[in-house]
Design a protein around this motif. Structure first.
Motif, PDB file in Angstrom:
ATOM      1  N   CYS A 262       0.847  -1.192   0.000  1.00 44.37           N
ATOM      2  CA  CYS A 262       0.000   0.000   0.000  1.00 44.37           C
ATOM      3  C   CYS A 262       0.882   1.240   0.000  1.00 44.37           C
ATOM      4  CB  CYS A 262      -0.917   0.031   1.220  1.00 44.37           C
ATOM      5  SG  CYS A 262      -0.079   0.432   2.778  1.00 44.37           S
ATOM      6  N   ARG A 263       0.230   2.369  -0.167  1.00 47.10           N
ATOM      7  CA  ARG A 263       0.819   3.664   0.149  1.00 47.10           C
ATOM      8  C   ARG A 263      -0.074   4.263   1.215  1.00 47.10           C
ATOM      9  NH1 ARG A 263       0.633   8.072  -4.197  1.00 47.10           N
ATOM     10  NH2 ARG A 263      -1.008   8.979  -2.955  1.00 47.10           N
ATOM     11  N   PHE A 264       0.508   4.729   2.283  1.00 46.77           N
ATOM     12  CA  PHE A 264      -0.229   5.237   3.432  1.00 46.77           C
ATOM     13  C   PHE A 264      -0.020   6.730   3.540  1.00 46.77           C
ATOM     14  CE2 PHE A 264      -0.015   6.455   7.941  1.00 46.77           C
ATOM     15  CZ  PHE A 264      -1.271   6.083   8.367  1.00 46.77           C
ATOM     16  N   GLU A 265      -1.115   7.465   3.672  1.00 50.46           N
ATOM     17  CA  GLU A 265      -1.031   8.911   3.875  1.00 50.46           C
ATOM     18  C   GLU A 265      -1.925   9.294   5.044  1.00 50.46           C
ATOM     19  OE1 GLU A 265      -2.071  11.130   0.410  1.00 50.46           O
ATOM     20  OE2 GLU A 265      -0.375  10.391  -0.745  1.00 50.46           O
ATOM     21  N   GLY A 266      -1.344   9.884   6.051  1.00 51.31           N
ATOM     22  CA  GLY A 266      -2.127  10.389   7.165  1.00 51.31           C
ATOM     23  C   GLY A 266      -2.680  11.756   6.831  1.00 51.31           C
ATOM     24  N   SER A 267      -3.978  11.890   6.904  1.00 55.65           N
ATOM     25  CA  SER A 267      -4.597  13.199   6.686  1.00 55.65           C
ATOM     26  C   SER A 267      -6.020  13.140   7.218  1.00 55.65           C
ATOM     27  CB  SER A 267      -4.603  13.580   5.200  1.00 55.65           C
ATOM     28  OG  SER A 267      -5.408  12.701   4.462  1.00 55.65           O
ATOM     29  N   THR A 268      -6.418  14.160   7.936  1.00 54.65           N
ATOM     30  CA  THR A 268      -7.761  14.209   8.507  1.00 54.65           C
ATOM     31  C   THR A 268      -8.723  14.737   7.453  1.00 54.65           C
ATOM     32  OG1 THR A 268      -6.815  14.604  10.682  1.00 54.65           O
ATOM     33  CG2 THR A 268      -9.142  15.139  10.383  1.00 54.65           C
ATOM     34  N   LYS A 269      -9.833  14.013   7.293  1.00 62.33           N
ATOM     35  CA  LYS A 269     -10.814  14.397   6.284  1.00 62.33           C
ATOM     36  C   LYS A 269     -12.203  13.990   6.760  1.00 62.33           C
ATOM     37  CE  LYS A 269     -11.854  13.655   1.410  1.00 62.33           C
ATOM     38  NZ  LYS A 269     -11.404  13.031   0.179  1.00 62.33           N
TER      39      LYS A 269
ATOM     40  N   ASP B 166     -14.270  -5.678   6.642  1.00 62.93           N
ATOM     41  CA  ASP B 166     -12.923  -6.205   6.868  1.00 62.93           C
ATOM     42  C   ASP B 166     -12.200  -5.474   7.991  1.00 62.93           C
ATOM     43  OD1 ASP B 166     -13.340  -7.988   4.784  1.00 62.93           O
ATOM     44  OD2 ASP B 166     -12.186  -6.828   3.326  1.00 62.93           O
ATOM     45  N   ALA B 167     -11.222  -6.151   8.574  1.00 58.26           N
ATOM     46  CA  ALA B 167     -10.362  -5.554   9.603  1.00 58.26           C
ATOM     47  C   ALA B 167      -9.032  -5.163   8.956  1.00 58.26           C
ATOM     48  CB  ALA B 167     -10.128  -6.548  10.734  1.00 58.26           C
ATOM     49  N   LEU B 168      -8.505  -4.009   9.350  1.00 61.83           N
ATOM     50  CA  LEU B 168      -7.247  -3.498   8.791  1.00 61.83           C
ATOM     51  C   LEU B 168      -6.257  -3.193   9.903  1.00 61.83           C
ATOM     52  CD1 LEU B 168      -8.737  -0.807   6.396  1.00 61.83           C
ATOM     53  CD2 LEU B 168      -7.995  -3.100   5.769  1.00 61.83           C
ATOM     54  N   TRP B 169      -4.983  -3.326   9.568  1.00 54.82           N
ATOM     55  CA  TRP B 169      -3.903  -2.881  10.450  1.00 54.82           C
ATOM     56  C   TRP B 169      -3.019  -1.986   9.617  1.00 54.82           C
ATOM     57  CZ3 TRP B 169      -6.225  -7.546  10.722  1.00 54.82           C
ATOM     58  CH2 TRP B 169      -6.736  -7.906  11.969  1.00 54.82           C
ATOM     59  N   LEU B 170      -2.852  -0.758  10.077  1.00 58.39           N
ATOM     60  CA  LEU B 170      -2.065   0.231   9.350  1.00 58.39           C
ATOM     61  C   LEU B 170      -0.586  -0.132   9.375  1.00 58.39           C
ATOM     62  CD1 LEU B 170      -3.810   3.466  10.635  1.00 58.39           C
ATOM     63  CD2 LEU B 170      -4.337   2.109   8.611  1.00 58.39           C
ATOM     64  N   PRO B 171       0.213   0.426   8.462  1.00 58.29           N
ATOM     65  CA  PRO B 171       1.647   0.152   8.475  1.00 58.29           C
ATOM     66  C   PRO B 171       2.243   0.418   9.854  1.00 58.29           C
ATOM     67  CG  PRO B 171       1.060   1.318   6.471  1.00 58.29           C
ATOM     68  CD  PRO B 171      -0.172   1.306   7.351  1.00 58.29           C
ATOM     69  N   GLY B 172       3.052  -0.519  10.320  1.00 62.66           N
ATOM     70  CA  GLY B 172       3.674  -0.414  11.629  1.00 62.66           C
ATOM     71  C   GLY B 172       2.919  -1.156  12.718  1.00 62.66           C
ATOM     72  N   ALA B 173       1.645  -1.484  12.500  1.00 60.85           N
ATOM     73  CA  ALA B 173       0.854  -2.240  13.480  1.00 60.85           C
ATOM     74  C   ALA B 173       1.033  -3.729  13.211  1.00 60.85           C
ATOM     75  CB  ALA B 173      -0.619  -1.857  13.391  1.00 60.85           C
ATOM     76  N   THR B 174       0.795  -4.541  14.233  1.00 57.43           N
ATOM     77  CA  THR B 174       0.918  -5.990  14.112  1.00 57.43           C
ATOM     78  C   THR B 174      -0.422  -6.590  13.683  1.00 57.43           C
ATOM     79  OG1 THR B 174       2.565  -6.012  15.869  1.00 57.43           O
ATOM     80  CG2 THR B 174       1.505  -8.113  15.348  1.00 57.43           C
TER      81      THR B 174
ATOM     82  N   ARG C  49      -6.602  -2.869  15.585  1.00 59.19           N
ATOM     83  CA  ARG C  49      -7.456  -3.165  14.424  1.00 59.19           C
ATOM     84  C   ARG C  49      -8.293  -1.943  14.064  1.00 59.19           C
ATOM     85  NH1 ARG C  49     -11.881  -7.689  15.248  1.00 59.19           N
ATOM     86  NH2 ARG C  49     -12.670  -6.062  16.619  1.00 59.19           N
ATOM     87  N   ARG C  50      -8.422  -1.693  12.787  1.00 64.61           N
ATOM     88  CA  ARG C  50      -9.229  -0.579  12.280  1.00 64.61           C
ATOM     89  C   ARG C  50     -10.254  -1.135  11.292  1.00 64.61           C
ATOM     90  NH1 ARG C  50      -6.163   4.288  12.867  1.00 64.61           N
ATOM     91  NH2 ARG C  50      -8.030   5.309  12.110  1.00 64.61           N
ATOM     92  N   ARG C  51     -11.260  -0.326  11.018  1.00 65.32           N
ATOM     93  CA  ARG C  51     -12.273  -0.670  10.014  1.00 65.32           C
ATOM     94  C   ARG C  51     -12.274   0.402   8.933  1.00 65.32           C
ATOM     95  NH1 ARG C  51     -16.070  -4.710  11.357  1.00 65.32           N
ATOM     96  NH2 ARG C  51     -15.096  -5.840  13.048  1.00 65.32           N
TER      97      ARG C  51
END
Length: 106
Positions: free
Chosen positions: A35-42, A68-76, A83-85
């Protein structure tokens, strides 16, 4: 693919397999994808029509579905505390009309 060379990070994904009669969710084993991950509030409208605030967006060629459940880069992957949704999933198409990638807001 327009973005393939930019997918240098990794995220975890566990598919939602189903929900039992007690409301408990069952997930597949987490897998790791580019993936490519970009942090930005929207502020955005989620797939169910509610307002939400997204903290980041993942760009990926892997289809992500609403449950689905997601784990962002750096999370296990598999760690229930991180876990994120997905809040919204937007398919993006190339100039020929073919599916290029997904933008997954979390």
């Amino acid at each position: 693919m327009l973005m393939g060379h930019r997918l240098r990070q990794r995220f975890g994904l566990a598919r939602l397999l189903g929900v039992n009669n007690r409301g408990e969710e069952d997930f597949a084993e987490p897998t790791v994808h580019a993936c490519r991950f970009e942090g930005s509030t929207k502020r955005l409208v989620t797939s169910d029509g509610t307002d939400a605030t997204s903290e980041a967006v993942l760009f990926t060629t892997v289809e992500v579905k609403p449950g689905d459940a997601l784990w962002l880069p750096g999370a296990t992957p598999g760690d229930l505390d991180t876990r994120r949704r997905p809040l919204r999933i937007t398919p993006c198409f190339d100039i020929r009309g073919g599916l290029d990638h997904y933008e997954v807001y979390v």
